[in-house]
Design an enzyme around this catalytic site. Structure first.
Site, PDB file in Angstrom:
ATOM      1  N   HIS A 184     -20.157 -54.055   8.506  1.00 36.86           N
ATOM      2  CA  HIS A 184     -20.303 -54.753   9.778  1.00 36.86           C
ATOM      3  C   HIS A 184     -19.730 -56.185   9.764  1.00 36.86           C
ATOM      4  CE1 HIS A 184     -23.253 -51.624  10.868  1.00 36.86           C
ATOM      5  NE2 HIS A 184     -23.884 -51.874   9.743  1.00 36.86           N
TER       6      HIS A 184
HETATM    7  O1  RIB Z   1     -26.862 -54.137  12.518  1.00 36.22           O
HETATM    8  C1  RIB Z   1     -26.033 -54.620  11.475  1.00 36.22           C
HETATM    9  C2  RIB Z   1     -26.277 -56.074  11.249  1.00 36.22           C
HETATM   10  O2  RIB Z   1     -27.633 -56.281  10.882  1.00 36.22           O
HETATM   11  C3  RIB Z   1     -25.446 -56.646  10.083  1.00 36.22           C
HETATM   12  O3  RIB Z   1     -25.189 -58.009  10.310  1.00 36.22           O
HETATM   13  C4  RIB Z   1     -26.375 -56.495   8.922  1.00 36.22           C
HETATM   14  O4  RIB Z   1     -26.103 -57.430   7.882  1.00 36.22           O
HETATM   15  C5  RIB Z   1     -27.694 -56.815   9.560  1.00 36.22           C
HETATM   16  O5  RIB Z   1     -27.822 -58.249   9.634  1.00 36.22           O
END
Ligand code: RIB
Ligand code: CA
Length: 315
Positions: free
Chosen positions: A245
């Protein structure tokens, strides 16, 4: 004439995927100048996210970077964490030495405010990778800095991909929906990397092998983090690897051409318990609500991993 590096503050809740974002920034000095790292409570409590932030800086050989602790809980709600995804430490997988570099005494929110007031207006980009608590608090405590932010490029939200912590909401937005609402209505130019795009950058076996093949400590740790981090999403989605992500935020700053999306209205649900934290994205333009965000939906996934691997190999 080569452009000067983009000045950024990374606000983060490491998190294995946050670690890749920090290391991508550190591996790209010609593109990115990291003014500071501010930890926020999110994936794991603040005591761990600030420690993890320092461990990542040291792994990348950047113990010179200033790391600050920000808020230890959301603005109005109880903290929700994600040890089920990231493990008890938040960086489960490889074992790393405890950090030696200091945590800054100054509160992270004060650092954000002070930096935005010191740097020329419009020259600092905020890169939130966790709940938006610190950004919202900075805007509440110092409304004069809102207009000084160049851009906010954040990981959060979901629309076509729907939620990952509830059926409707993505984790970062869900943890502090009131903070997200304040940021999304702030008027600061927004680039949003939702699950719609991050679920397209998966740590396949070949990509994890490319990390390991670097033959460096960063490569080994990166591969071990990926091996641990992917299991949650592979079990849940049956995907061919875990979604990286957060480094999509930094990759966008370096090579925006890897991504595509639409400038649309995005609002945050803060009232309904059923859909709390949902990013309601007007993708088809059915309202006349202000178009406040570039909502990214697609990515050249291999181009992203080629960039990530090339830059991590420099560390
Ligand atoms: O939903 C994914 C996000 O939530 C990413 O930033 C992961 O590190 C968590 O913070
Ligand atoms: Ca994160």
């Amino acid at each position: 004439m080569p452009q000067s590096p983009r000045k950024i503050i990374i606000d983060t809740d490491p998190g294995q995927d946050d670690a890749f974002a920090l290391m991508l920034a550190f591996g790209s000095p010609e593109d990115i100048e990291v003014l500071g790292i501010v930890a926020v409570a999110g994936n794991v409590p603040l005591a761990l996210t600030q420690k993890n932030s320092r461990m990542i800086c040291e792994l990348a050989g950047r113990s010179d970077v200033k790391v600050f602790a920000g808020c230890d809980r959301p603005m109005k709600r109880k903290l929700v964490t994600a040890e089920h995804v990231h493990g008890k430490t938040g960086l489960d997988g490889p074992s790393l030495p405890d950090p030696v570099m200091p945590l800054q005494d100054q509160h992270g929110v004060e650092f954000i405010i002070e930096t935005l007031r010191r740097e020329p207006a419009g020259t600092v980009t905020l890169c939130p990778l966790g709940p938006l608590t610190n950004i919202a608090q900075a805007f509440l405590q110092a409304p004069d800095v809102v207009g000084r932010v160049q851009e906010i490029v954040l990981m959060g939200g979901a629309y076509f991909e729907v939620g990952n912590i509830t059926p409707a909401a993505e984790f970062n937005i869900y943890v502090d929906p009131e903070a997200a609402e304040l940021v999304f209505r702030s008027g600061v130019p927004l680039v949003v990397m939702p699950l719609d795009v991050t679920h397209k950058v998966l740590t396949t076996k070949a990509r994890v092998q490319a990390f390991r093949a670097m033959g460096t400590e960063v490569g080994r740790v990166s591969a071990d983090w990926a091996d641990f981090f992917e299991r949650f999403d592979m079990e849940k989605y049956g995907s061919d690897g875990g979604p990286l992500h957060d480094p999509t935020v930094v990759a966008y700053l370096i090579k925006p051409e890897l991504f595509s999306g639409r400038v649309i209205n995005v609002e945050i649900e803060t009232q309904s318990e059923l859909t709390l934290g949902m990013t309601v994205a007007d993708w088809w333009g059915v309202t006349d609500r202000p178009k406040n965000a570039l909502f990214v939906g697609d990515v050249d996934a291999q181009g992203f991993f080629d960039l990530l691997t090339e830059r991590l190999a420099r560390l």
